[in-house]
Design an enzyme around this catalytic site. Structure first.
Site, PDB file in Angstrom:
ATOM      1  N   PHE A  24       0.851  -1.187   0.000  1.00  0.00           N
ATOM      2  CA  PHE A  24       0.000   0.000   0.000  1.00  0.00           C
ATOM      3  C   PHE A  24       0.891   1.243   0.000  1.00  0.00           C
ATOM      4  O   PHE A  24       1.752   1.401   0.871  1.00  0.00           O
ATOM      5  CB  PHE A  24      -0.909   0.018   1.246  1.00  0.00           C
ATOM      6  CG  PHE A  24      -1.774   1.238   1.316  1.00  0.00           C
ATOM      7  CD1 PHE A  24      -2.919   1.338   0.536  1.00  0.00           C
ATOM      8  CD2 PHE A  24      -1.436   2.310   2.145  1.00  0.00           C
ATOM      9  CE1 PHE A  24      -3.711   2.486   0.577  1.00  0.00           C
ATOM     10  CE2 PHE A  24      -2.228   3.452   2.199  1.00  0.00           C
ATOM     11  CZ  PHE A  24      -3.367   3.540   1.414  1.00  0.00           C
ATOM     12  N   GLY A  25       0.699   2.126  -0.986  1.00  0.00           N
ATOM     13  CA  GLY A  25       1.470   3.373  -1.084  1.00  0.00           C
ATOM     14  C   GLY A  25       0.575   4.569  -0.823  1.00  0.00           C
ATOM     15  O   GLY A  25      -0.533   4.649  -1.362  1.00  0.00           O
ATOM     16  N   TYR A  26       1.047   5.490   0.016  1.00  0.00           N
ATOM     17  CA  TYR A  26       0.255   6.680   0.341  1.00  0.00           C
ATOM     18  C   TYR A  26       1.000   7.982   0.057  1.00  0.00           C
ATOM     19  O   TYR A  26       0.423   9.061   0.137  1.00  0.00           O
ATOM     20  CB  TYR A  26      -0.161   6.655   1.828  1.00  0.00           C
ATOM     21  CG  TYR A  26       1.039   6.544   2.753  1.00  0.00           C
ATOM     22  CD1 TYR A  26       1.546   5.297   3.122  1.00  0.00           C
ATOM     23  CD2 TYR A  26       1.702   7.680   3.209  1.00  0.00           C
ATOM     24  CE1 TYR A  26       2.664   5.190   3.945  1.00  0.00           C
ATOM     25  CE2 TYR A  26       2.819   7.582   4.030  1.00  0.00           C
ATOM     26  CZ  TYR A  26       3.294   6.336   4.397  1.00  0.00           C
ATOM     27  OH  TYR A  26       4.408   6.247   5.201  1.00  0.00           O
ATOM     28  N   GLY A  27       2.301   7.883  -0.240  1.00  0.00           N
ATOM     29  CA  GLY A  27       3.115   9.078  -0.456  1.00  0.00           C
ATOM     30  C   GLY A  27       3.769   9.016  -1.820  1.00  0.00           C
ATOM     31  O   GLY A  27       3.089   8.872  -2.846  1.00  0.00           O
ATOM     32  N   SER A  28       5.103   9.040  -1.826  1.00  0.00           N
ATOM     33  CA  SER A  28       5.800   9.018  -3.123  1.00  0.00           C
ATOM     34  C   SER A  28       5.514   7.720  -3.884  1.00  0.00           C
ATOM     35  O   SER A  28       5.633   7.682  -5.113  1.00  0.00           O
ATOM     36  CB  SER A  28       7.301   9.207  -2.932  1.00  0.00           C
ATOM     37  OG  SER A  28       7.874   8.097  -2.291  1.00  0.00           O
ATOM     38  N   GLU A  99      13.002   3.123   1.035  1.00  0.00           N
ATOM     39  CA  GLU A  99      12.271   3.618   2.218  1.00  0.00           C
ATOM     40  C   GLU A  99      13.106   3.457   3.496  1.00  0.00           C
ATOM     41  O   GLU A  99      12.553   3.321   4.581  1.00  0.00           O
ATOM     42  CB  GLU A  99      10.940   2.857   2.356  1.00  0.00           C
ATOM     43  CG  GLU A  99      10.043   2.909   1.135  1.00  0.00           C
ATOM     44  CD  GLU A  99       9.517   4.316   0.827  1.00  0.00           C
ATOM     45  OE1 GLU A  99       9.298   5.096   1.755  1.00  0.00           O
ATOM     46  OE2 GLU A  99       9.372   4.632  -0.374  1.00  0.00           O
TER      47      GLU A  99
END
Ligand code: SIN
Length: 192
Positions: A24-28, A99
């Site tokens: 799950f990606g929420y930023g870059s 990350e």
């Protein structure tokens, strides 16, 4: 202070039994997709919100002058919409490196737009990591972002590209939008 979590993340989950894993990606991870994936779909997670509270010493700032990037903060009742990618487990080698500054992988339930639910991994920089910066006003965060730059480019580009990505997902995030409004008044190109 930078905080390298690469070695810790490798020990956190055994992915060897999985053919593929949801991320799950929420930023870059919404707008900079520099990894191969098998499938991608918008999704949301419950009880979390985005905050520009994490220091970036390696991407959008330097060890001497860290930038500010996103992490997730536990917020009961909130949902955070982002992009989910189904990836081969070996992709985490690259993701752990990308990350590495304070982020740890956690398993989380995620929900897709059709209501389907899956477990997946999300990178969260928790408040006890050495690179955590914590809260500030939207105006202060915008000023900080306007002045920061690192090996991955300008900190302002991180925010503006994220805002575009969220717009494409049909998401309005008041925290991101508040900072964006301040940032636009500070950037040289918006004064012309
Ligand atoms: C993410 O995008 O999911 C993690 C934080 C970042 O790389 O900006």
């Amino acid at each position: 202070m930078p905080h390298d979590t690469t070695a810790i993340n490798k020990q956190r989950q055994d992915l060897s039994q999985h053919d593929s894993v949801w991320l799950f990606g929420y930023g870059s991870l919404i707008y900079k997709v520099d990894f191969p994936y098998l499938q991608c779909q918008p999704a949301y997670i419950e009880g979390w919100s985005r905050r520009f509270w994490q220091g970036s010493h390696d991407h959008r700032g330097t060890p001497e002058k860290p930038g500010r990037v996103l992490t997730l903060i536990e917020t009961p009742g909130e949902i955070c919409t982002g992009m989910a990618y189904r990836v081969s487990p070996d992709v985490f080698e690259h993701l752990d490196h990308r990350e590495k500054n304070g982020y740890l992988r956690f398993f989380t339930p995620m929900t897709f737009s059709d209501g389907d639910k899956q477990q997946g991994l999300v990178y969260i920089a928790t408040e006890d990591n050495a690179a955590f910066m914590g809260p500030a006003t939207d105006a202060e965060i915008a000023k900080h972002i306007a002045q920061s730059e690192g090996p991955s480019g300008k900190n302002s580009e991180y925010l503006l590209k994220l805002a575009e990505g969220l717009e494409q997902l049909g998401v309005t995030d008041p925290h991101v939008e508040g900072i964006r409004q301040h940032l636009l008044t500070l950037l040289p190109e918006s004064r012309q």
